[in-house]
Design an enzyme around this catalytic site. Structure first.
Site, PDB file in Angstrom:
ATOM      1  N   GLU A  53      12.872   8.893  23.884  1.00  0.00           N
ATOM      2  CA  GLU A  53      13.466   7.404  23.888  1.00  0.00           C
ATOM      3  C   GLU A  53      14.938   7.461  24.406  1.00  0.00           C
ATOM      4  O   GLU A  53      15.578   6.700  24.876  1.00  0.00           O
ATOM      5  CB  GLU A  53      13.542   7.038  22.460  1.00  0.00           C
ATOM      6  CG  GLU A  53      12.117   6.441  21.893  1.00  0.00           C
ATOM      7  CD  GLU A  53      11.968   5.017  22.195  1.00  0.00           C
ATOM      8  OE1 GLU A  53      12.634   4.528  22.809  1.00  0.00           O
ATOM      9  OE2 GLU A  53      10.477   4.550  22.364  1.00  0.00           O
ATOM     10  N   ASN A  65      16.539  -5.384  26.570  1.00  0.00           N
ATOM     11  CA  ASN A  65      14.746  -5.789  26.808  1.00  0.00           C
ATOM     12  C   ASN A  65      14.427  -7.055  27.302  1.00  0.00           C
ATOM     13  O   ASN A  65      15.523  -7.934  27.513  1.00  0.00           O
ATOM     14  CB  ASN A  65      14.320  -5.429  25.388  1.00  0.00           C
ATOM     15  CG  ASN A  65      14.440  -3.833  24.691  1.00  0.00           C
ATOM     16  OD1 ASN A  65      14.070  -3.331  25.459  1.00  0.00           O
ATOM     17  ND2 ASN A  65      15.079  -3.891  23.732  1.00  0.00           N
ATOM     18  N   ASP A  67      13.519  -9.484  26.028  1.00  0.00           N
ATOM     19  CA  ASP A  67      13.880 -10.745  24.987  1.00  0.00           C
ATOM     20  C   ASP A  67      15.525 -10.722  24.789  1.00  0.00           C
ATOM     21  O   ASP A  67      16.055 -11.307  23.934  1.00  0.00           O
ATOM     22  CB  ASP A  67      13.308 -10.655  23.725  1.00  0.00           C
ATOM     23  CG  ASP A  67      13.599  -9.425  22.860  1.00  0.00           C
ATOM     24  OD1 ASP A  67      14.479  -8.385  23.469  1.00  0.00           O
ATOM     25  OD2 ASP A  67      13.079  -9.127  21.729  1.00  0.00           O
ATOM     26  N   SER A  69      17.293  -8.278  23.656  1.00  0.00           N
ATOM     27  CA  SER A  69      17.650  -7.160  22.606  1.00  0.00           C
ATOM     28  C   SER A  69      18.032  -5.875  23.202  1.00  0.00           C
ATOM     29  O   SER A  69      17.629  -5.775  24.521  1.00  0.00           O
ATOM     30  CB  SER A  69      16.638  -7.097  21.519  1.00  0.00           C
ATOM     31  OG  SER A  69      15.298  -6.621  21.905  1.00  0.00           O
ATOM     32  N   ASP A  71      18.204  -1.525  22.068  1.00  0.00           N
ATOM     33  CA  ASP A  71      17.813  -0.535  21.315  1.00  0.00           C
ATOM     34  C   ASP A  71      19.036   0.600  21.287  1.00  0.00           C
ATOM     35  O   ASP A  71      19.702   0.726  22.111  1.00  0.00           O
ATOM     36  CB  ASP A  71      16.575   0.411  21.861  1.00  0.00           C
ATOM     37  CG  ASP A  71      15.497  -0.804  22.239  1.00  0.00           C
ATOM     38  OD1 ASP A  71      15.321  -1.635  21.284  1.00  0.00           O
ATOM     39  OD2 ASP A  71      14.881  -0.759  23.107  1.00  0.00           O
ATOM     40  N   ASN A  78      15.636  -1.231  17.567  1.00  0.00           N
ATOM     41  CA  ASN A  78      15.869  -2.577  18.222  1.00  0.00           C
ATOM     42  C   ASN A  78      16.912  -3.340  17.532  1.00  0.00           C
ATOM     43  O   ASN A  78      16.726  -3.565  16.005  1.00  0.00           O
ATOM     44  CB  ASN A  78      14.543  -3.226  18.426  1.00  0.00           C
ATOM     45  CG  ASN A  78      14.766  -4.551  19.127  1.00  0.00           C
ATOM     46  OD1 ASN A  78      14.740  -5.466  18.485  1.00  0.00           O
ATOM     47  ND2 ASN A  78      14.626  -4.365  20.313  1.00  0.00           N
TER      48      ASN A  78
END
Length: 144
Positions: A53, A65, A67, A69, A71, A78
């Site tokens: 990650e 992302n 949508d 959002s 991270d 998120n």
């Protein structure tokens, strides 16, 4: 003289401010998570997730992302569901923490939030789980 004073102020400010981020490795993450009470049988999985990650970096903010959002942190938590983003956009903030707090060199809040995500959504909450779901190298050498 004026530039020397400015230089001195910059150096003193830098020296007095705490480190905001760090890069860990598999063993340093495992040992710190163990000190925070994370079960030892989970440590190899957490290390694998952190590797994939964030490359073990605590200061990573992922790209948007699909949508919209983002991270945050070593476990890429998120902001739509788990932390409050700095721009005050709408978030469920399930961990009750600011996303900025997840970028700190103190991983306590990241670990606690990641554990909550695990409890509520399971390991597949991380898209990188596909790399970590299987036989992983033992974490035991990190404790010898």
């Amino acid at each position: 003289m004026k530039s020397f004073v400015v230089f001195l102020l910059v150096v003193l400010t830098w020296a007095a401010s705490p480190a905001l981020a760090r890069t860990m490795d598999r063993c340093s993450l495992a040992r710190e998570m163990a000190r925070l009470g994370v079960p030892r049988d989970q440590l190899a999985k957490w290390a694998c997730i952190a590797e994939h990650e964030s490359s073990y970096r605590t200061d990573v903010v992922g790209p948007p992302n699909s949508d919209g959002s983002n991270d945050y942190g070593i476990f890429q938590i998120n902001d739509r569901y788990w932390c409050q983003p700095p721009n005050n956009k709408k978030s469920a903030n399930g961990c009750g923490v600011s996303c900025k707090a997840l970028l700190s060199d103190d991983i306590t809040r990241s670990v606690r939030c990641a554990q909550k995500v695990l409890t509520e959504q399971g390991w597949p909450a991380w898209s990188t789980w596909k790399f970590c779901n299987g036989n992983l190298p033992s974490i035991d050498p990190c404790f010898k």
